[in-house]
Write a protein that holds these residues in place. Sequence first.
Motif, PDB file in Angstrom:
ATOM      1  N   LEU A 180       0.799  -1.273   0.105  1.00 37.22           N
ATOM      2  CA  LEU A 180      -0.134   0.138   0.012  1.00 37.22           C
ATOM      3  C   LEU A 180       0.564   1.222  -0.067  1.00 37.22           C
ATOM      4  O   LEU A 180       0.582   2.265  -0.530  1.00 37.22           O
ATOM      5  CB  LEU A 180      -0.940  -0.020   1.141  1.00 37.22           C
ATOM      6  CG  LEU A 180      -1.921  -1.098   1.273  1.00 37.22           C
ATOM      7  CD1 LEU A 180      -2.970  -1.033   2.453  1.00 37.22           C
ATOM      8  CD2 LEU A 180      -3.030  -1.143  -0.193  1.00 37.22           C
TER       9      LEU A 180
ATOM     10  N   LEU B  75       1.422   2.692  -3.455  1.00 38.69           N
ATOM     11  CA  LEU B  75       0.190   3.059  -4.103  1.00 38.69           C
ATOM     12  C   LEU B  75       0.267   4.628  -4.165  1.00 38.69           C
ATOM     13  O   LEU B  75       0.015   5.331  -3.030  1.00 38.69           O
ATOM     14  CB  LEU B  75      -0.995   2.393  -3.769  1.00 38.69           C
ATOM     15  CG  LEU B  75      -2.213   2.551  -4.664  1.00 38.69           C
ATOM     16  CD1 LEU B  75      -2.038   2.176  -5.983  1.00 38.69           C
ATOM     17  CD2 LEU B  75      -3.346   1.933  -3.934  1.00 38.69           C
TER      18      LEU B  75
ATOM     19  N   PRO C 287     -10.874   7.529  -4.525  1.00 38.63           N
ATOM     20  CA  PRO C 287     -11.799   6.590  -4.814  1.00 38.63           C
ATOM     21  C   PRO C 287     -12.999   7.165  -5.694  1.00 38.63           C
ATOM     22  O   PRO C 287     -13.298   8.412  -5.477  1.00 38.63           O
ATOM     23  CB  PRO C 287     -12.368   6.129  -3.595  1.00 38.63           C
ATOM     24  CG  PRO C 287     -11.218   6.341  -2.630  1.00 38.63           C
ATOM     25  CD  PRO C 287     -10.737   7.482  -2.971  1.00 38.63           C
TER      26      PRO C 287
ATOM     27  N   HIS D  61     -14.787   2.213  -0.535  1.00 39.67           N
ATOM     28  CA  HIS D  61     -14.277   2.807  -1.884  1.00 39.67           C
ATOM     29  C   HIS D  61     -15.812   3.645  -2.035  1.00 39.67           C
ATOM     30  O   HIS D  61     -15.564   4.825  -2.492  1.00 39.67           O
ATOM     31  CB  HIS D  61     -14.020   1.869  -2.755  1.00 39.67           C
ATOM     32  CG  HIS D  61     -13.657   2.563  -4.149  1.00 39.67           C
ATOM     33  ND1 HIS D  61     -12.480   2.094  -4.660  1.00 39.67           N
ATOM     34  CD2 HIS D  61     -14.308   3.125  -4.969  1.00 39.67           C
ATOM     35  CE1 HIS D  61     -12.351   2.910  -5.718  1.00 39.67           C
ATOM     36  NE2 HIS D  61     -13.642   3.378  -6.007  1.00 39.67           N
TER      37      HIS D  61
ATOM     38  N   ARG E 144      -6.959  -3.133  -4.145  1.00 40.92           N
ATOM     39  CA  ARG E 144      -6.146  -1.859  -3.842  1.00 40.92           C
ATOM     40  C   ARG E 144      -4.598  -2.556  -3.765  1.00 40.92           C
ATOM     41  O   ARG E 144      -3.638  -1.871  -4.308  1.00 40.92           O
ATOM     42  CB  ARG E 144      -6.467  -1.328  -2.539  1.00 40.92           C
ATOM     43  CG  ARG E 144      -5.605   0.221  -2.174  1.00 40.92           C
ATOM     44  CD  ARG E 144      -6.192   0.620  -1.106  1.00 40.92           C
ATOM     45  NE  ARG E 144      -5.483   1.832  -0.488  1.00 40.92           N
ATOM     46  CZ  ARG E 144      -4.975   2.878  -0.941  1.00 40.92           C
ATOM     47  NH1 ARG E 144      -5.535   3.087  -2.243  1.00 40.92           N
ATOM     48  NH2 ARG E 144      -4.232   3.794  -0.543  1.00 40.92           N
ATOM     49  N   SER E 145      -4.230  -3.429  -3.159  1.00 41.50           N
ATOM     50  CA  SER E 145      -2.871  -4.055  -3.160  1.00 41.50           C
ATOM     51  C   SER E 145      -2.394  -4.399  -4.331  1.00 41.50           C
ATOM     52  O   SER E 145      -1.153  -4.366  -4.682  1.00 41.50           O
ATOM     53  CB  SER E 145      -2.882  -5.293  -1.983  1.00 41.50           C
ATOM     54  OG  SER E 145      -3.318  -4.868  -0.911  1.00 41.50           O
TER      55      SER E 145
END
Length: 221
Positions: free
Chosen positions: A6, A9, A14, A56, A186-187
Motif C-alpha cells: 500500500l 500506491l 476513490p 471505496h 488496492r494491493s
Amino acid sequence: MRQLILDLLPETPPSFDNFVAGGNAEALTGLATWLAPSSREPLFYLWGEAGAGKTHLLRACQASYHDAQSDPDLAAMVSDAAASDFHAVDHVETLSDSGQIVLFHLINRLCGSGGRLLVAANLPPLQLTLREDLRTRLGSGLLYRLQALSDADKLAALGEQAQARGLVLPREALHYLFSRAPRDMRSLAALLAAIDRYSLEQQRPITLPLLREVLQTSLDL
C-alpha cells in the motif's frame, strides 16, 4: 506485506470510474439512482464482507465521511453534523453506545430536513449488535449487499489495469503475481504500479525474473 504494498500506491481518490464492479451491477445501479437529485429516500445501506468495496463507494460519493472504526463515538460528526446534509458512516458495526445515539439522532434530523445518509457494515441491519431503535432505522432504508470479487474478476481487472498502463503482462505473469500478493484490488493495483515503475527504471520488459526482483526488493519477501 500488505502495508508495504500500500505504501507504493499513489493517492488516487476513490471514484465510480476506478471501482471494479464484478457482480455488483445491481448495487451500483441502486446507488446511482439513490444519488440522483430526484431521489427522496434518505437512507442507503451497503453491507458485505471486508474487501468488497464498501469504503471505496462511501468515499466516492463525496459525502461527509466518518469511520466508526477509528471514531466509534462519532465525535467528529458531532462537530460538523449541522454543516452538511449528506453524510457517510463506515463500519457501523463498531459504533460505541454513545456513537449509536449520535447516529440515531442524525438519521432523525436528516429524515426531517431532506438530507441523506449512506452507511456501510459487515452485516444487514437486523443482524448487528446495536440498539434496537437504531437497527430499525437502518433497516428502513434501501439495502444492498456488495459481493466480494471472484478471483476471475480480480485477474480480469488486473489485466485491464495493466493494459491501461501500456504494460504487456503474459498470462503466466498475472497468475504469478496473483498467487504471491494480497488479493484485494488496492494491493494488486499498488503492486502493478511498482512493477511499472521498476520496469521503466531498469529499462527492461516485464518477465518472470523481473517480477521476482520486484517482489524481493520492493516488498521484502
